[in-house]
Design an enzyme around this catalytic site. Structure first.
Site, PDB file in Angstrom:
ATOM      1  CE  LYS A   1      -2.062  -1.323   3.885  1.00 23.94           C
ATOM      2  NZ  LYS A   1      -1.480  -2.662   4.105  1.00 23.94           N
ATOM      3  NE  ARG A   8      -4.733  -1.368   9.626  1.00 25.31           N
ATOM      4  CZ  ARG A   8      -3.548  -0.971   9.135  1.00 25.31           C
ATOM      5  NH1 ARG A   8      -3.422   0.204   8.573  1.00 25.31           N
ATOM      6  NH2 ARG A   8      -2.539  -1.752   9.223  1.00 25.31           N
ATOM      7  NE  ARG A  24       1.992  -5.469  10.598  1.00 26.94           N
ATOM      8  CZ  ARG A  24       3.089  -5.487   9.847  1.00 26.94           C
ATOM      9  NH1 ARG A  24       4.184  -6.081  10.278  1.00 26.94           N
ATOM     10  NH2 ARG A  24       3.088  -4.905   8.677  1.00 26.94           N
ATOM     11  NE  ARG A  62       7.810  -3.056   6.299  1.00 26.11           N
ATOM     12  CZ  ARG A  62       6.495  -2.914   6.428  1.00 26.11           C
ATOM     13  NH1 ARG A  62       5.824  -2.234   5.525  1.00 26.11           N
ATOM     14  NH2 ARG A  62       5.868  -3.460   7.428  1.00 26.11           N
ATOM     15  NE  ARG A  97       6.070  -1.083  10.021  1.00 30.50           N
ATOM     16  CZ  ARG A  97       4.964  -0.972   9.295  1.00 30.50           C
ATOM     17  NH1 ARG A  97       4.974  -0.218   8.218  1.00 30.50           N
ATOM     18  NH2 ARG A  97       3.876  -1.608   9.628  1.00 30.50           N
TER      19      ARG A  97
END
Ligand code: AP5
Length: 217
Positions: A14, A90, A173, A129, A162
């Site tokens: 996203k 969300r 998540r 990431r 992160r």
């Protein structure tokens, strides 16, 4: 003027696609995850309240996120240049507030794009990431590495992982996504705003696909 929302599971791309769309159209990229991380960096009360939820991978309570999103949408650039929502809404409660906020301000969502990426590809993306703690730029050790080893291309800061990209937090998540966010697809179904986008290809190709779909609307 662009007024869209990007949906999709954690790590679907996203933020990366929103960034390409921002560069191509000048619309403002509004990511509630980034806004919350910014509040944490500044050690505000809101940031500190959100920290525990985010590190575990749980959703932050609606009232905190709605407050931060409304503040951002009220800024002139979002009205003048359009916006790309990333990570909001969300929950159904967030969607209802967003819809009435936009209606009261004479605006409405133009389209919602639901990014489709298989879970195994997402896990690979999240495990690799890295992000810049300075400017928030997002990289990937495999698919989108920085030009210089582990240094941000934009500001030169040392890249980090992160806090919620640990396997346990990724699992939470995904659970939050399935339980709290996926029901939004049904909520928005009657509106005719929803479009599925294959986001397994490069971010540039996915952004172009979104722009083409908007043109034909
Ligand atoms: P948030 O920051 O929104 O996290 P998320 O939804 O889990 O999404 P991500 O940022 O992890 O992924 P993304 O889809 O943006 O993928 P990205 O582009 O980075 O939220 C974090 C937390 O904040 C939540 O858990 C919650 O606690 C809280 N929060 C935020 N909003 C909230 C709300 N509305 N309500 C309640 N709580 C809220 O890409 C991932 C990786 O893949 C990167 O390394 C990237 O380089 C790579 N990549 C991306 N696209 C491609 C591609 N096409 N090809 C190859 N690699 C790619």
């Amino acid at each position: 003027m662009m007024r869209i929302a990007l949906f999709g599971p954690p790590g679907a791309g996203k933020g990366t696609i929103a960034n390409v769309l921002r560069e191509k159209t000048g619309a403002v990229h509004i990511a509630t995850g980034d806004l919350l991380r910014e509040e944490q960096k500044k050690q505000t009360e809101l940031g500190e309240k959100a920290r525990g939820y985010m590190e575990k991978g749980e959703l932050v309570p609606d009232e905190l996120v709605i407050a931060i999103l409304q503040q951002r949408l009220q800024q002139a650039d979002a009205a003048e240049q359009g916006f790309i929502l990333d990570g909001f809404p969300r929950t159904i409660a967030q969607a209802k507030i967003l819809d009435s906020y936009l209606r009261e301000n004479g605006r409405q969502l133009q389209a919602i794009f639901d990014l489709q990426v298989p879970e195994d590809v997402i896990i690979e993306r999240l495990s690799a990431r890295t992000i810049c703690p300075g400017c928030g730029a997002v990289y990937n050790e495999i698919t989108m590495p920085p030009k210089t080893d582990n240094k941000c291309d934009r500001c030169g800061a040392e890249l980090v992982k992160r806090a919620d990209d640990r396997p346990e937090a990724i699992k939470v998540r995904f659970e939050a996504y399935r339980k709290q966010t996926e029901p939004l697809l049904e909520y928005y179904q009657p509106s005719g705003l929803l479009n599925k986008v294959d986001a397994t290809r490069g971010a540039e190709a996915s952004a172009d696909k979104i722009l083409n779909m908007l043109e034909t609307k």
